[in-house]
Design an enzyme around this catalytic site. Structure first.
Site, PDB file in Angstrom:
ATOM      1  N   GLU A   8     -10.761  -9.475   3.246  1.00 30.60           N
ATOM      2  CA  GLU A   8      -9.581  -9.099   3.989  1.00 30.60           C
ATOM      3  C   GLU A   8      -9.563  -9.111   5.277  1.00 30.60           C
ATOM      4  OE1 GLU A   8      -7.359  -5.754   2.234  1.00 30.60           O
ATOM      5  OE2 GLU A   8      -6.502  -5.584   4.281  1.00 30.60           O
ATOM      6  N   ARG A  16      -9.657   8.115  -0.937  1.00 29.33           N
ATOM      7  CA  ARG A  16     -10.804   8.449   0.030  1.00 29.33           C
ATOM      8  C   ARG A  16     -11.436   9.355  -0.426  1.00 29.33           C
ATOM      9  NH1 ARG A  16      -8.697   6.362   5.536  1.00 29.33           N
ATOM     10  NH2 ARG A  16     -10.670   7.531   6.295  1.00 29.33           N
ATOM     11  N   HIS A  74      -3.689  -4.610   7.989  1.00 32.31           N
ATOM     12  CA  HIS A  74      -3.660  -3.408   8.870  1.00 32.31           C
ATOM     13  C   HIS A  74      -2.872  -3.763   9.861  1.00 32.31           C
ATOM     14  CE1 HIS A  74      -5.443   0.166  10.388  1.00 32.31           C
ATOM     15  NE2 HIS A  74      -5.917   0.401   9.062  1.00 32.31           N
ATOM     16  N   THR A 117      -8.245   3.581   8.347  1.00 35.74           N
ATOM     17  CA  THR A 117      -9.447   2.865   8.602  1.00 35.74           C
ATOM     18  C   THR A 117      -9.455   1.944  10.044  1.00 35.74           C
ATOM     19  OG1 THR A 117      -9.062   2.364   6.311  1.00 35.74           O
ATOM     20  CG2 THR A 117     -10.620   0.902   7.357  1.00 35.74           C
ATOM     21  N   GLU A 138      -8.561   0.220  -2.791  1.00 33.80           N
ATOM     22  CA  GLU A 138      -9.672   0.210  -1.547  1.00 33.80           C
ATOM     23  C   GLU A 138     -10.502   1.377  -1.763  1.00 33.80           C
ATOM     24  OE1 GLU A 138      -7.457   0.652   2.115  1.00 33.80           O
ATOM     25  OE2 GLU A 138      -6.369  -1.156   1.659  1.00 33.80           O
ATOM     26  N   ARG A 150      -7.353  12.896   1.036  1.00 34.67           N
ATOM     27  CA  ARG A 150      -6.334  13.323   1.904  1.00 34.67           C
ATOM     28  C   ARG A 150      -4.713  12.714   1.403  1.00 34.67           C
ATOM     29  NH1 ARG A 150      -7.555   9.999   7.525  1.00 34.67           N
ATOM     30  NH2 ARG A 150      -9.428  11.018   7.153  1.00 34.67           N
ATOM     31  N   HIS A 161       0.970   6.308   1.825  1.00 29.31           N
ATOM     32  CA  HIS A 161       1.649   7.163   2.864  1.00 29.31           C
ATOM     33  C   HIS A 161       2.714   7.886   2.134  1.00 29.31           C
ATOM     34  CE1 HIS A 161      -0.884   6.701   6.011  1.00 29.31           C
ATOM     35  NE2 HIS A 161      -0.666   5.589   6.434  1.00 29.31           N
ATOM     36  N   HIS A 212      -5.706   3.551  -1.515  1.00 31.29           N
ATOM     37  CA  HIS A 212      -6.942   3.912  -0.829  1.00 31.29           C
ATOM     38  C   HIS A 212      -7.472   5.260  -1.481  1.00 31.29           C
ATOM     39  CE1 HIS A 212      -9.957   4.044   2.993  1.00 31.29           C
ATOM     40  NE2 HIS A 212     -10.380   4.393   1.751  1.00 31.29           N
ATOM     41  N   ASN A 215       0.807  -1.380  -0.003  1.00 28.48           N
ATOM     42  CA  ASN A 215      -0.035  -0.107  -0.082  1.00 28.48           C
ATOM     43  C   ASN A 215       0.979   1.193   0.146  1.00 28.48           C
ATOM     44  OD1 ASN A 215      -1.330   2.265   1.019  1.00 28.48           O
ATOM     45  ND2 ASN A 215      -3.200   0.930   1.736  1.00 28.48           N
TER      46      ASN A 215
END
Ligand code: PXP
Length: 239
Positions: free
Chosen positions: A151, A45, A191, A101, A70, A49, A10, A43, A7
């Site tokens: 998941e 969103r 996660h 999340t 996601e 963000r 970040h 993801h 992922n």
């Protein structure tokens, strides 16, 4: 052997801190793939963000392994997914005020709406994974609504502060995994996983893929993306 989906949200978080163009999650995705990642996760969103629409569109063109989107089950996101056609959509709950999340989707209270989204995406050829807590009732509903995979949320286990709580949380993950396997669901997990917690999964062979972001990107800031991905990939191969 389980796969590793990296992922890169970040990397975009860092870029958005300055609203600039660096670092680019697209570059991070290329390096992750070169280092052996089996998939790239983003993801998108509602509040944009971190990952932006531009990232998703470019990633769609350059990802060579598997692009995993996601997203929340909203009309806007369903439209984007149908247009972009990622290899997998993972449905997640989304709250504006959360840092990340916070838990799995509650399929028991949102069964009909999620079933409709699963059907719409699958009809266009996109396999759908649903991010859920390691709870047998949630797994059973995922099966009833024909999800392609689940998941399993590993955050409760990763965040547990006492040995007793950690052991209980891991037992829940093992039981949820076994049930999902029995129901012939594909099984991902993610996660909060890091270079230590991943080792606990040794022998839990039913898991098809781990979805990991924060720990890999954190390490990449210090040692580089390829090294960070390779180290995690090696740990997963040893499970
Ligand atoms: N899986 C899901 C469904 C997530 O929402 C996230 C965070 O975006 C992850 C996996 C990765 O979690 P982490 O960044 O803690 O590795």
């Amino acid at each position: 052997m389980a796969g590793l989906a990296v992922n890169v949200d970040h990397v975009a978080t860092l870029r958005e801190a300055r609203k600039s163009s660096d670092p680019d999650p697209v570059a991070a995705a290329i390096l992750a793939e070169l280092a052996g990642a089996d998939g790239i996760v983003v993801h998108l969103r509602e509040d944009r963000r971190h990952i932006q629409d531009r990232d998703l569109r470019i990633l769609r063109k350059i990802v060579q392994t598997k692009l995993i989107l996601e997203m929340a089950s909203t009309t806007e996101m369903i439209g984007i997914a149908l247009d972009v056609q990622p290899e997998v959509v993972t449905l997640v709950p989304e709250k504006r005020e959360e840092l990340t999340t916070e838990g799995g989707l509650d399929l028991i209270s949102n069964k009909d709406a999620i079933a409709e989204t699963v059907g719409t995406l699958q009809d266009s050829g996109i396999p759908v994974s649903i991010f859920i807590d390691p709870d047998p009732d949630q797994i059973k509903v995922a099966h009833q609504i024909n999800a392609t995979m689940v998941e399993i949320h590993t955050g409760i286990f990763c965040d547990a502060k006492t040995t007793k709580k950690k052991e209980q949380a891991f037992t829940d993950i093992v039981n949820a995994t076994k049930l999902a396997h029995k129901l012939r669901l594909g099984i991902n997990a993610g996660h909060g996983l890091c270079y230590n917690t991943i080792k606990t999964f040794k022998g839990l062979r039913e898991i098809d893929e781990f979805s990991i972001g924060h720990s890999i990107i954190s390490r990449a800031v210090l040692v580089g993306m390829e090294k960070a991905v390779k180290e995690m990939s090696t740990l997963i191969k040893e499970l």
